[in-house]
Design a protein around this motif. Structure first.
Motif, PDB file in Angstrom:
ATOM      1  N   ASP A  38       0.759  -1.003   0.122  1.00 49.09           N
ATOM      2  CA  ASP A  38      -0.091  -0.356  -0.087  1.00 49.09           C
ATOM      3  C   ASP A  38       1.108   0.892   0.407  1.00 49.09           C
ATOM      4  O   ASP A  38       2.089   0.972   0.369  1.00 49.09           O
ATOM      5  CB  ASP A  38      -1.007  -0.023   1.347  1.00 49.09           C
ATOM      6  N   SER A  39       0.186   2.283  -0.356  1.00 41.32           N
ATOM      7  CA  SER A  39       0.898   3.846  -0.254  1.00 41.32           C
ATOM      8  C   SER A  39       2.484   4.168  -0.397  1.00 41.32           C
ATOM      9  O   SER A  39       3.114   3.987  -0.164  1.00 41.32           O
ATOM     10  CB  SER A  39       0.930   4.238   1.227  1.00 41.32           C
ATOM     11  N   HIS A  41       5.146   4.967  -4.292  1.00 43.77           N
ATOM     12  CA  HIS A  41       5.608   5.392  -5.258  1.00 43.77           C
ATOM     13  C   HIS A  41       6.082   4.364  -5.641  1.00 43.77           C
ATOM     14  O   HIS A  41       7.569   3.332  -6.038  1.00 43.77           O
ATOM     15  CB  HIS A  41       6.829   6.768  -5.059  1.00 43.77           C
ATOM     16  N   SER A  51       5.381   8.341  -9.750  1.00 49.45           N
ATOM     17  CA  SER A  51       4.577   8.036 -10.022  1.00 49.45           C
ATOM     18  C   SER A  51       4.223   8.550  -8.827  1.00 49.45           C
ATOM     19  O   SER A  51       4.691   9.242  -7.743  1.00 49.45           O
ATOM     20  CB  SER A  51       3.784   6.168 -10.361  1.00 49.45           C
ATOM     21  N   ASP A  52       2.319   8.471  -8.341  1.00 54.50           N
ATOM     22  CA  ASP A  52       1.402   9.416  -7.212  1.00 54.50           C
ATOM     23  C   ASP A  52       1.489   7.413  -6.534  1.00 54.50           C
ATOM     24  O   ASP A  52       2.434   6.726  -6.988  1.00 54.50           O
ATOM     25  CB  ASP A  52       0.565   9.750  -8.041  1.00 54.50           C
ATOM     26  N   GLN A  54       0.309   4.518  -4.990  1.00 54.39           N
ATOM     27  CA  GLN A  54       0.036   3.411  -6.280  1.00 54.39           C
ATOM     28  C   GLN A  54       0.099   2.149  -4.930  1.00 54.39           C
ATOM     29  O   GLN A  54       0.289   1.903  -3.653  1.00 54.39           O
ATOM     30  CB  GLN A  54       1.130   3.029  -6.683  1.00 54.39           C
ATOM     31  N   GLN A  55      -0.653   1.212  -5.076  1.00 54.33           N
ATOM     32  CA  GLN A  55      -0.995   0.140  -4.801  1.00 54.33           C
ATOM     33  C   GLN A  55       0.268  -1.388  -5.312  1.00 54.33           C
ATOM     34  O   GLN A  55      -0.319  -0.899  -6.982  1.00 54.33           O
ATOM     35  CB  GLN A  55      -1.743  -0.894  -4.494  1.00 54.33           C
ATOM     36  N   GLY A  67      -1.434  -0.355  -9.461  1.00 57.60           N
ATOM     37  CA  GLY A  67      -2.883   0.526 -10.043  1.00 57.60           C
ATOM     38  C   GLY A  67      -3.404   1.302  -8.686  1.00 57.60           C
ATOM     39  O   GLY A  67      -2.476   1.212  -7.348  1.00 57.60           O
ATOM     40  N   GLU A  68      -4.027   2.083  -8.793  1.00 54.30           N
ATOM     41  CA  GLU A  68      -4.880   2.781  -7.506  1.00 54.30           C
ATOM     42  C   GLU A  68      -5.352   2.191  -6.303  1.00 54.30           C
ATOM     43  O   GLU A  68      -5.439   2.634  -5.573  1.00 54.30           O
ATOM     44  CB  GLU A  68      -5.233   4.196  -7.631  1.00 54.30           C
ATOM     45  N   SER A  69      -6.134   1.103  -6.940  1.00 51.55           N
ATOM     46  CA  SER A  69      -6.683   0.306  -6.615  1.00 51.55           C
ATOM     47  C   SER A  69      -6.662  -1.483  -6.241  1.00 51.55           C
ATOM     48  O   SER A  69      -7.491  -1.518  -6.976  1.00 51.55           O
ATOM     49  CB  SER A  69      -8.317   0.643  -6.736  1.00 51.55           C
ATOM     50  N   ASN A  87       4.556   5.918   1.714  1.00 53.56           N
ATOM     51  CA  ASN A  87       4.758   6.823   0.815  1.00 53.56           C
ATOM     52  C   ASN A  87       6.138   6.102   0.009  1.00 53.56           C
ATOM     53  O   ASN A  87       6.586   7.513  -0.287  1.00 53.56           O
ATOM     54  CB  ASN A  87       4.907   8.227   1.283  1.00 53.56           C
TER      55      ASN A  87
END
Length: 483
Positions: A38-39, A41, A51-52, A54-55, A67-69, A87
């Motif tokens: 989780d959480s 980059h 990247s922003d 991601q998972q 991806g994000e989810s 992060n």
């Protein structure tokens, strides 16, 4: 090895016959099967971007989703290790393209240091013994370690490529074409991936060797014969040039004189001064163009020349990482530094040696600009090149040379995978790749020294958190302290 080849070729590294004093513990490794990060980059080493948040989903040692989810698609009944990455920054594991680990203590003292420092793969550059060496691990043992590491049975970096012993016959020995081609055939039959050349090999023997290796799809890498120019070696099949030295030998007007009269790959201070003060950038440009045109890669190992320049620096010689190097090796390192000081005792001479090191850095930047592909290598185990840890030193050296942090990371990840033809499995974070990864607390694209902020290492199915990595290093230091 035939009797004539035993006479012809002599190994250049003497190994001790010390036996491991403890079996490596694997209790600190986790193998959960499925891991959700989780959480985090993602460091895109190819594009040089981050990247922003991601998972990332890993399953059975490979990357299966980014991806994000991603968590939304995970079976709620599946057993999943969920890691809060805070992060952090996820990137491919580092690959050291010039490493030495063939030692009886490798499994207990050397391998853990690579993993603890985020080096998940190496190209081993002296994997075979030249004749019987009681107590020394030879190619068969190296291949066994290779298989055990890949199977997750032994903690260590993947041995991505294994080499022959250095082909280095005595001066003036006129090896025949049959002998050279026979040696390459024998090494091929034993299962090496590359033939390592060395400085006493004759240019003609090098040509036969490169031709036979090319015919058998084996790589040719190493030191050049002293009488042979980089351009000549490239044109007959050199795959990678090692160390920031041979290029400097060819980039000054006295190159022909040097190569035709010298019988050493360690020039005197007088020669070093000429190579620096008479350096001809235009002369070098043509050599670099030839390398780029022929797809010859460059592994400068700047940490080796840095040692030459800093041999008299007490802080350099008393690096805290000495605790991870056992006395036998430390003694040889210190003796090597003392020899460098004896060769260049005055401040003026030390400045010349430092200038040679600096010129090598400049030349690597020039090579990058000329389109030569750069690889990160450390010559690990050579004087003051620490197993695993010096990969981060070399990344910083590459940035000093003029590469961007992104280009330095490429040299240790995706470029290394491409050089080995292993880009389908390694080198970046894309779906389907092997999950050889490192999780960092800080962004290495902003500051390359952030490559050292390792929070966790993933070796396929194996996961090592910071506590596990610290335990590895503590075990190494404790074993050495008990010697």
């Amino acid at each position: 090895m035939t009797r004539i080849n035993k006479l012809l070729f002599t190994i250049v590294v003497t190994l001790s016959v010390l036996q491991p004093a403890f079996a490596q513990s694997r209790a600190t490794a986790q193998n959960p099967g499925t891991i959700l990060l989780d959480s985090v980059h993602i460091i895109d080493v190819t594009a040089g971007t981050v990247s922003d948040i991601q998972q990332v989903l890993l399953r059975d040692g490979r990357i299966v989703a980014i991806g994000e989810s991603v968590a939304d698609n995970v079976d709620p009944n599946a057993e999943v290790l969920r890691i809060d990455s805070n992060n952090g920054y996820l990137m491919p594991g580092l690959m050291d393209m010039h490493a030495h680990i063939r030692h009886p203590l490798a499994a207990t003292l050397i391998f853990p240091q690579f993993v603890a420092n985020g080096v998940t793969g190496i190209r081993e550059m002296n994997s075979e013994c030249d004749g019987p060496q009681p107590g020394a691990p030879c190619l068969q043992q190296m291949q066994t370690w290779q298989q055990q590491i890949d199977a997750g049975e032994l903690v260590g970096p993947r041995l991505l490529a294994l080499s022959s012993f250095p082909v280095n016959p005595p001066w003036d020995y006129e090896a025949t074409e049959e002998q050279i081609r026979g040696l390459v055939a024998e090494m091929d039959n034993r299962g090496v991936d590359l033939i390592k050349t060395y400085f006493r090999l004759s240019p003609q023997a090098f040509r036969w060797l490169a031709d036979e290796a090319g015919r058998r799809e084996l790589m040719v890498s190493g030191h050049l014969p002293v009488p042979m120019t980089v351009t000549e070696a490239v044109q007959v099949g050199l795959n990678s040039l090692e160390h920031a030295r041979d290029l400097l030998f060819d980039c000054f007007p006295g190159s022909s004189e040097f190569r035709s009269t010298q019988r050493t790959q360690n020039p005197s201070v007088d020669w070093l001064q000429r190579m620096v003060t008479e350096h001809n950038s235009a002369q070098c440009e043509q050599i670099l163009k030839t390398m780029a045109d022929n797809d010859t890669w460059y592994v400068p190992t700047h940490v080796t020349r840095r040692m030459d320049a800093m041999a008299g620096d007490s802080a350099f010689r008393n690096d805290p990482r000495r605790q991870y190097i056992w006395p036998e090796v430390l003694q040889s390192w210190d003796a090597d530094a003392d020899n460098m000081l004896a060769m260049a005792p005055s401040s003026e001479e030390r400045a010349i040696v430092a200038g040679f090191y600096q010129k090598g850095l400049e030349l690597t930047g020039q090579a990058q600009d000329a389109g030569v592909r750069i690889l990160m290598g450390t010559d690990s185990g050579d004087s003051y090149s620490y197993f695993g840890a010096s990969a981060h030193d070399e990344l910083q050296e590459l940035v000093k040379a003029g590469l961007t942090p992104a280009q330095a990371l490429q040299a240790a990840t995706i470029s290394a995978a491409e050089f080995l033809g292993m880009q389908d499995d390694y080198g970046d974070l894309t779906i389907g790749k092997v999950a050889d990864l490192i999780l960092l607390r800080a962004n290495p694209l902003e500051d390359i020294s952030n490559s050292m902020t390792i929070e966790a290492v993933f070796m396929g199915k194996q996961y090592y958190d910071r506590e596990a990595l610290d335990t590895m290093l503590q075990n190494v230091a404790a074993e050495i302290d008990a010697m």
